[in-house]
Scaffold this active site. Structure first.
Site, short mmCIF file in Angstrom:
data_model
loop_
_atom_site.label_atom_id
_atom_site.label_comp_id
_atom_site.label_asym_id
_atom_site.label_seq_id
_atom_site.Cartn_x
_atom_site.Cartn_y
_atom_site.Cartn_z
N TYR A 231 0.82 -1.21 0.00
CA TYR A 231 0.00 0.00 0.00
C TYR A 231 0.85 1.26 0.00
O TYR A 231 2.03 1.24 0.33
CB TYR A 231 -0.95 0.03 1.21
CG TYR A 231 -0.26 0.31 2.52
CD1 TYR A 231 -0.09 1.60 3.01
CD2 TYR A 231 0.24 -0.74 3.29
CE1 TYR A 231 0.53 1.84 4.21
CE2 TYR A 231 0.87 -0.51 4.50
CZ TYR A 231 1.01 0.78 4.96
OH TYR A 231 1.65 1.03 6.15
N PHE B 115 2.92 9.67 3.25
CA PHE B 115 3.41 9.45 4.61
C PHE B 115 3.87 8.02 4.85
O PHE B 115 4.50 7.73 5.86
CB PHE B 115 2.35 9.84 5.66
CG PHE B 115 1.03 9.14 5.51
CD1 PHE B 115 0.83 7.86 6.00
CD2 PHE B 115 -0.05 9.80 4.91
CE1 PHE B 115 -0.40 7.23 5.88
CE2 PHE B 115 -1.27 9.17 4.79
CZ PHE B 115 -1.45 7.88 5.27
N ASP B 116 3.56 7.12 3.92
CA ASP B 116 4.06 5.76 4.07
C ASP B 116 3.85 4.98 2.79
O ASP B 116 2.92 5.27 2.03
CB ASP B 116 3.36 5.05 5.23
CG ASP B 116 4.11 3.81 5.66
OD1 ASP B 116 5.32 3.71 5.37
OD2 ASP B 116 3.50 2.93 6.29
N ILE C 278 -7.43 0.21 11.17
CA ILE C 278 -8.49 1.21 11.31
C ILE C 278 -9.76 0.75 10.59
O ILE C 278 -9.72 -0.08 9.68
CB ILE C 278 -8.04 2.59 10.76
CG1 ILE C 278 -7.60 2.48 9.30
CG2 ILE C 278 -6.94 3.17 11.63
CD1 ILE C 278 -7.22 3.81 8.67
N TYR D 197 -8.03 8.03 11.90
CA TYR D 197 -7.44 8.28 13.21
C TYR D 197 -8.18 9.34 14.03
O TYR D 197 -7.76 9.66 15.14
CB TYR D 197 -5.97 8.67 13.06
CG TYR D 197 -5.13 7.57 12.47
CD1 TYR D 197 -4.88 6.41 13.20
CD2 TYR D 197 -4.62 7.67 11.18
CE1 TYR D 197 -4.12 5.39 12.65
CE2 TYR D 197 -3.85 6.65 10.64
CZ TYR D 197 -3.61 5.51 11.38
OH TYR D 197 -2.87 4.49 10.83
N PHE E 100 -5.46 6.07 0.31
CA PHE E 100 -4.59 4.90 0.22
C PHE E 100 -4.79 4.18 -1.11
O PHE E 100 -5.91 4.10 -1.61
CB PHE E 100 -4.90 3.88 1.33
CG PHE E 100 -4.51 4.29 2.71
CD1 PHE E 100 -3.23 4.04 3.19
CD2 PHE E 100 -5.43 4.90 3.55
CE1 PHE E 100 -2.87 4.40 4.47
CE2 PHE E 100 -5.09 5.26 4.84
CZ PHE E 100 -3.80 5.01 5.30
#
Length: 267
Positions: A159, A169-170, A187, A213, A229
């Site tokens: 992902y 961010f990732d 989540i 979040y 995502f």
């Protein structure tokens, strides 16, 4: 920050003469005691500097001369205020800072919520995007034909996660290694989306804060952030020995709890 540090140095330089002229005559650190002692002072200095800077960023006024005076008097056990008075004024200061923090947080929350809602409203205009009752938006990039995860199944995924402004961010792709974890550990937005994905699928997800979040801060993810995502479901496994507690190494809420940086779909 540089200006603040200069003012701190200026005050310390002015007051240093009142402590001891001779102690500054030779700045060389030769013995272990000298180096250890200097380290104690440097540690205090860094702590005070960070505290003052943080407070000034919140708009709180700081009289650096009195900060240094208070430090020197405390070292000599000659403070001009009682311990009770010091605690009272520190508590007063804490209330002021907390109020300032809340004002900034409220403004940031309102900004992020508005930006997220506008982003999702625009995204919904895309005919390829579907939206569930919970508010999750997803777009099918590739529809697989394998097993679909459910319950506490274990999944392996690739992902990439970004903020709505495109900031990444990732990414497991950057690490060239997918992650394996139990479906129930992620989540809500991920739980719902993965349950719609047969093995081999790749979806693009837009997840509102309530399914991500919420008010929490995770790495660079601000409170009430809408997240995007791209998720590729590589493998689905039934839960078995060793399946529970499988974390996303070095990432996400799970990774943050372990002291690492980054962000991921772990709760």
């Amino acid at each position: 920050m540089k200006k603040l540090k200069k003012s701190v140095l200026a005050v310390v330089s002015c007051l240093s003469l009142s402590v001891s002229v001779s102690c500054f005559a030779n700045s060389d650190l030769t013995t272990d005691v000298e180096k250890e002692s200097y380290s104690i002072g440097a540690s205090f200095g860094h702590h005070i500097s960070s505290q003052v800077y943080g407070q000034s960023q919140l708009g709180a006024e700081v009289d650096m001369e009195q900060v240094v005076n208070g430090l020197l008097d405390a070292l000599k056990d000659e403070t001009k205020m009682s311990k009770e008075e010091i605690v009272t004024y520190l508590n007063q200061r804490a209330e002021t800072l907390n109020a300032a923090k809340q004002v900034k947080l409220d403004a940031l929350t309102a900004k992020n919520i508005a930006a997220g809602e506008a982003f999702m409203a625009e995204n919904a205009k895309n005919s390829a995007v579907k939206q569930t009752k919970s508010g999750l938006q997803y777009e099918v990039i590739t529809m697989g034909k394998g097993a679909m995860p459910a319950g506490n199944d274990v999944v392996t995924v690739h992902y990439k996660g970004t903020l709505i402004d495109g900031t990444e961010f990732d990414s497991t792709y950057e690490r060239n290694e997918p992650n394996r974890f139990s479906l129930i550990t992620v989540i809500e937005g991920w739980q719902e989306a993965l349950a719609l994905m047969p093995q081999g699928s790749k979806f693009k997800l837009t997840i509102p804060p309530a399914l991500a979040y919420g008010e929490r801060v995770v790495g660079m993810i601000q409170p009430h952030s809408t997240l995007v995502f791209e998720v590729e479901l590589v493998k689905v496994e039934e839960p078995g020995e060793g399946a529970h507690g499988m974390g996303l190494s070095g990432m996400g809420m799970g990774g943050m709890m372990g002291g690492s940086m980054g962000a991921n779909p772990h709760k």
